[in-house]
Design a protein around this motif. Structure first.
Motif, PDB file in Angstrom:
ATOM      1  N   CYS A 188      48.348  49.636  27.494  1.00  0.00           N
ATOM      2  CA  CYS A 188      47.469  49.987  28.615  1.00  0.00           C
ATOM      3  C   CYS A 188      47.791  51.383  29.139  1.00  0.00           C
ATOM      4  CB  CYS A 188      47.616  48.972  29.744  1.00  0.00           C
ATOM      5  SG  CYS A 188      47.116  47.307  29.275  1.00  0.00           S
ATOM      6  N   ARG A 245      38.468  45.653  47.645  1.00  0.00           N
ATOM      7  CA  ARG A 245      38.144  46.312  46.368  1.00  0.00           C
ATOM      8  C   ARG A 245      39.404  46.594  45.550  1.00  0.00           C
ATOM      9  NH1 ARG A 245      34.203  47.745  49.846  1.00  0.00           N
ATOM     10  NH2 ARG A 245      35.289  49.480  50.806  1.00  0.00           N
ATOM     11  N   ASP A 252      42.179  44.794  45.607  1.00  0.00           N
ATOM     12  CA  ASP A 252      42.616  43.508  45.058  1.00  0.00           C
ATOM     13  C   ASP A 252      41.846  43.163  43.785  1.00  0.00           C
ATOM     14  OD1 ASP A 252      44.469  43.131  47.104  1.00  0.00           O
ATOM     15  OD2 ASP A 252      43.231  41.672  48.194  1.00  0.00           O
ATOM     16  N   ILE A 253      40.546  43.414  43.793  1.00  0.00           N
ATOM     17  CA  ILE A 253      39.727  43.156  42.594  1.00  0.00           C
ATOM     18  C   ILE A 253      40.168  44.086  41.465  1.00  0.00           C
ATOM     19  CG2 ILE A 253      37.405  43.342  41.624  1.00  0.00           C
ATOM     20  CD1 ILE A 253      36.390  42.423  44.426  1.00  0.00           C
ATOM     21  N   PHE A 254      40.357  45.359  41.772  1.00  0.00           N
ATOM     22  CA  PHE A 254      40.768  46.347  40.777  1.00  0.00           C
ATOM     23  C   PHE A 254      42.102  45.961  40.138  1.00  0.00           C
ATOM     24  CE2 PHE A 254      43.230  50.288  39.954  1.00  0.00           C
ATOM     25  CZ  PHE A 254      42.424  50.868  38.988  1.00  0.00           C
ATOM     26  N   GLU A 255      43.064  45.528  40.930  1.00  0.00           N
ATOM     27  CA  GLU A 255      44.390  45.183  40.413  1.00  0.00           C
ATOM     28  C   GLU A 255      44.385  43.874  39.627  1.00  0.00           C
ATOM     29  OE1 GLU A 255      46.737  47.177  40.206  1.00  0.00           O
ATOM     30  OE2 GLU A 255      46.426  48.645  41.769  1.00  0.00           O
ATOM     31  N   GLY A 256      43.525  42.953  39.976  1.00  0.00           N
ATOM     32  CA  GLY A 256      43.378  41.721  39.198  1.00  0.00           C
ATOM     33  C   GLY A 256      44.555  40.770  39.341  1.00  0.00           C
ATOM     34  N   GLY A 257      44.584  39.783  38.461  1.00  0.00           N
ATOM     35  CA  GLY A 257      45.557  38.703  38.543  1.00  0.00           C
ATOM     36  C   GLY A 257      46.925  39.019  37.993  1.00  0.00           C
ATOM     37  N   GLU A 258      47.098  40.196  37.396  1.00  0.00           N
ATOM     38  CA  GLU A 258      48.415  40.561  36.856  1.00  0.00           C
ATOM     39  C   GLU A 258      49.369  41.049  37.952  1.00  0.00           C
ATOM     40  OE1 GLU A 258      47.278  42.145  32.432  1.00  0.00           O
ATOM     41  OE2 GLU A 258      47.037  43.540  34.094  1.00  0.00           O
ATOM     42  N   TYR A 259      48.816  41.314  39.127  1.00  0.00           N
ATOM     43  CA  TYR A 259      49.598  41.867  40.232  1.00  0.00           C
ATOM     44  C   TYR A 259      49.442  40.995  41.466  1.00  0.00           C
ATOM     45  CZ  TYR A 259      49.477  46.169  37.461  1.00  0.00           C
ATOM     46  OH  TYR A 259      49.595  47.090  36.465  1.00  0.00           O
ATOM     47  N   TYR A 307      51.285  46.672  45.021  1.00  0.00           N
ATOM     48  CA  TYR A 307      50.944  45.683  44.001  1.00  0.00           C
ATOM     49  C   TYR A 307      52.092  45.568  43.006  1.00  0.00           C
ATOM     50  CZ  TYR A 307      46.320  45.716  46.023  1.00  0.00           C
ATOM     51  OH  TYR A 307      45.272  45.592  46.905  1.00  0.00           O
ATOM     52  N   ASP A 350      37.852  49.938  28.708  1.00  0.00           N
ATOM     53  CA  ASP A 350      38.455  48.841  29.484  1.00  0.00           C
ATOM     54  C   ASP A 350      39.880  49.095  29.973  1.00  0.00           C
ATOM     55  OD1 ASP A 350      39.997  48.566  27.208  1.00  0.00           O
ATOM     56  OD2 ASP A 350      39.388  46.510  26.795  1.00  0.00           O
TER      57      ASP A 350
END
Length: 170
Positions: free
Chosen positions: A54, A85, A87-94, A127, A162
């Motif tokens: 990544c 926004r 929180d959405i950008f960082e996603g579930g990995e953080y 995060y 992505d």
């Protein structure tokens, strides 16, 4: 001006990326830009790693004896909507967590921190990586490399993708 303060240590240290995430454009109005205050800062007892395959990094806590720290950006003035926004950008990995940082009054060497002059301690949110260490590389993530080689994609100047670095897949 919002009530939230945060510490960013990766792609969001670049204002153009931050603006794109919270305002939907990398070139917001002067008024929108004026709502945020950004200063350099250090987060102690954490280490920044490359995320495998990544363009972005992760931080994980370290033992106090490790004497590790991460340089990043202290951002004041974020709103509830901005945090939503992000929180959405960082996603579930953080996971968004409260931490204490030191605002830098003077910046020293970016890699070693030598010459940094630390000022006040501030509680912020950041995060922290929760997706397991197996997905992290041992090496430090390089902000300069990101700015030179990947930033244009992240701010929409070059073709979108992505966030995964195909050149690193083995």
């Amino acid at each position: 001006m919002g009530d939230h303060n945060a510490f960013f240590y990766g792609t969001l240290m670049e204002p153009l990326v931050l603006y794109r995430v919270i305002y939907g454009t990398s070139n917001p109005s002067s008024f929108q830009k004026s709502l945020l205050t950004v200063k350099p800062a250090s987060l102690h007892h954490h280490r920044r790693h490359r995320v495998r395959f990544c363009d972005y990094p992760a931080i994980i806590p370290t033992a106090p004896a490790a004497n590790s720290s991460v340089r990043g950006a202290y951002v004041r003035g974020l709103t509830d909507g901005d945090i939503f926004r992000l929180d959405i950008f960082e996603g579930g990995e953080y996971e968004r967590r409260k931490v204490k940082i030191r605002v830098l009054e003077k910046e020293g060497d970016e890699v070693t921190g030598e010459g940094n002059v630390e000022g006040e301690e501030v509680e912020v949110e950041t995060y922290v990586w929760i997706a397991g260490q197996a997905a992290l590389e041992e090496g430090e993530w390089d902000f300069g490399e990101f700015r030179r080689e990947k930033m244009e994609i992240w701010v929409g100047v070059r073709e979108e993708y992505d966030g995964r670095d195909a050149s690193r897949h083995q």
